[in-house]
Design a protein around this motif. Sequence first.
Motif, PDB file in Angstrom:
ATOM      1  N   LEU A  17       0.858  -1.309  -0.008  1.00  0.00           N
ATOM      2  CA  LEU A  17       0.029   0.098   0.045  1.00  0.00           C
ATOM      3  C   LEU A  17       0.892   1.259  -0.187  1.00  0.00           C
ATOM      4  CD1 LEU A  17      -2.982  -0.858   2.709  1.00  0.00           C
ATOM      5  CD2 LEU A  17      -3.074  -0.404   0.256  1.00  0.00           C
ATOM      6  N   ALA A  18       2.020   1.423   0.831  1.00  0.00           N
ATOM      7  CA  ALA A  18       2.856   2.479   0.990  1.00  0.00           C
ATOM      8  C   ALA A  18       3.356   2.694  -0.593  1.00  0.00           C
ATOM      9  CB  ALA A  18       3.967   2.296   1.648  1.00  0.00           C
ATOM     10  N   GLN A  19       3.880   1.665  -1.126  1.00  0.00           N
ATOM     11  CA  GLN A  19       4.520   1.637  -2.489  1.00  0.00           C
ATOM     12  C   GLN A  19       3.418   2.432  -3.425  1.00  0.00           C
ATOM     13  OE1 GLN A  19       5.552  -2.011  -4.128  1.00  0.00           O
ATOM     14  NE2 GLN A  19       7.438  -1.037  -5.167  1.00  0.00           N
ATOM     15  N   ASP A  45       1.670   1.980  11.317  1.00  0.00           N
ATOM     16  CA  ASP A  45       2.452   0.921  10.493  1.00  0.00           C
ATOM     17  C   ASP A  45       2.500   1.682   9.159  1.00  0.00           C
ATOM     18  OD1 ASP A  45       2.749  -0.541  12.675  1.00  0.00           O
ATOM     19  OD2 ASP A  45       1.691  -2.185  12.156  1.00  0.00           O
ATOM     20  N   LEU A  46       1.607   2.241   8.556  1.00  0.00           N
ATOM     21  CA  LEU A  46       1.519   2.708   7.272  1.00  0.00           C
ATOM     22  C   LEU A  46       2.518   3.875   7.398  1.00  0.00           C
ATOM     23  CD1 LEU A  46       0.267   2.344   4.412  1.00  0.00           C
ATOM     24  CD2 LEU A  46      -1.128   4.128   4.797  1.00  0.00           C
ATOM     25  N   LEU A  47       2.561   4.701   8.118  1.00  0.00           N
ATOM     26  CA  LEU A  47       3.202   5.740   8.240  1.00  0.00           C
ATOM     27  C   LEU A  47       4.782   5.467   8.254  1.00  0.00           C
ATOM     28  CD1 LEU A  47       1.636   8.168  11.040  1.00  0.00           C
ATOM     29  CD2 LEU A  47       1.685   8.517   8.666  1.00  0.00           C
ATOM     30  N   ARG A  48       5.044   4.577   8.880  1.00  0.00           N
ATOM     31  CA  ARG A  48       6.511   4.186   8.983  1.00  0.00           C
ATOM     32  C   ARG A  48       6.936   3.521   7.586  1.00  0.00           C
ATOM     33  NH1 ARG A  48       6.332   1.762  14.937  1.00  0.00           N
ATOM     34  NH2 ARG A  48       4.442   1.405  14.274  1.00  0.00           N
ATOM     35  N   ALA A  49       5.896   2.884   7.067  1.00  0.00           N
ATOM     36  CA  ALA A  49       6.214   2.262   5.593  1.00  0.00           C
ATOM     37  C   ALA A  49       6.571   3.290   4.682  1.00  0.00           C
ATOM     38  CB  ALA A  49       5.030   1.264   5.225  1.00  0.00           C
ATOM     39  N   LEU A  50       5.708   4.418   4.840  1.00  0.00           N
ATOM     40  CA  LEU A  50       5.726   5.623   3.933  1.00  0.00           C
ATOM     41  C   LEU A  50       6.880   6.288   3.986  1.00  0.00           C
ATOM     42  CD1 LEU A  50       2.136   7.201   4.279  1.00  0.00           C
ATOM     43  CD2 LEU A  50       3.212   6.044   1.966  1.00  0.00           C
ATOM     44  N   TYR A 137      -7.456   2.958  -2.193  1.00  0.00           N
ATOM     45  CA  TYR A 137      -6.779   1.941  -1.793  1.00  0.00           C
ATOM     46  C   TYR A 137      -7.236   0.978  -0.722  1.00  0.00           C
ATOM     47  CZ  TYR A 137      -3.438   5.467  -3.539  1.00  0.00           C
ATOM     48  OH  TYR A 137      -2.894   6.475  -4.424  1.00  0.00           O
ATOM     49  N   VAL A 138      -7.162  -0.184  -1.006  1.00  0.00           N
ATOM     50  CA  VAL A 138      -7.830  -1.369  -0.164  1.00  0.00           C
ATOM     51  C   VAL A 138      -6.864  -2.344   0.214  1.00  0.00           C
ATOM     52  CG1 VAL A 138      -9.702  -3.108   0.189  1.00  0.00           C
ATOM     53  CG2 VAL A 138     -10.183  -0.903  -1.202  1.00  0.00           C
ATOM     54  N   GLY A 139      -6.664  -2.620   1.498  1.00  0.00           N
ATOM     55  CA  GLY A 139      -5.666  -3.757   1.939  1.00  0.00           C
ATOM     56  C   GLY A 139      -6.471  -5.085   1.547  1.00  0.00           C
TER      57      GLY A 139
END
Length: 168
Positions: A17-19, A45-50, A137-139
């Motif tokens: 998702l981050a990508q 978690d998404l913020l850290r992936a971003l 965007y959907v997980g």
Amino acid sequence: MKTLITERQIRSKISELAQEIAKDNSSGHLHVLFVLKGAFVFCADLLRALSHYNLDVTVDYVIAKSYVGTRSSGEVKFSVDVDIKGKDVLLLEDIIDTGRTLKRLKEQLMKLQPKSLSTVCLLDKPSRRQVDIKLNYVGFEIEDRFVVGYGLDCDEKYRYLPFIAAIE
Ligand code: IMP
Ligand code: MG
């Protein structure tokens, strides 16, 4: 309780998702607006992936509450006190069920004149949808089961679980 999505599956989905989000963003700025309470774990978690991408990310939250136990109360209460004018906003939700919460929230946010407003949700129950709504965007798409863990609760319980489980 039965595990539906493991910690490892969540981690790998969040990287994807981050990508995608980073690839689509052209301004270099992203204002993430997460919906309390359920989305706080996914957001962290998404913020850290971003952070692996060349993006200038800021964060704020809104509050929405519609569920009592495992039933939607039908009435959604919001608390939306945010400055998003002219910003590329990414609205981040834990789960989309009937879609009513997100639809009403998007309507309220649009009045605040963001430059753009896109949505990301970790989980989607498409079979439950009652209103027409676009998700960018959907997980994971899941069946119509009540799920807990990874921020999601049943009467405030189970939010701390690192995986997603269905209540039998
Ligand atoms: P909607 O307005 O019906 O789409 O409801 C969305 C909100 O209901 C989500 O943000 C969650 O807080 C809550 N919700 C919906 N389904 C579930 C579930 O299976 N487990 C926990 N909370 C849920
Ligand atoms: Mg929620």
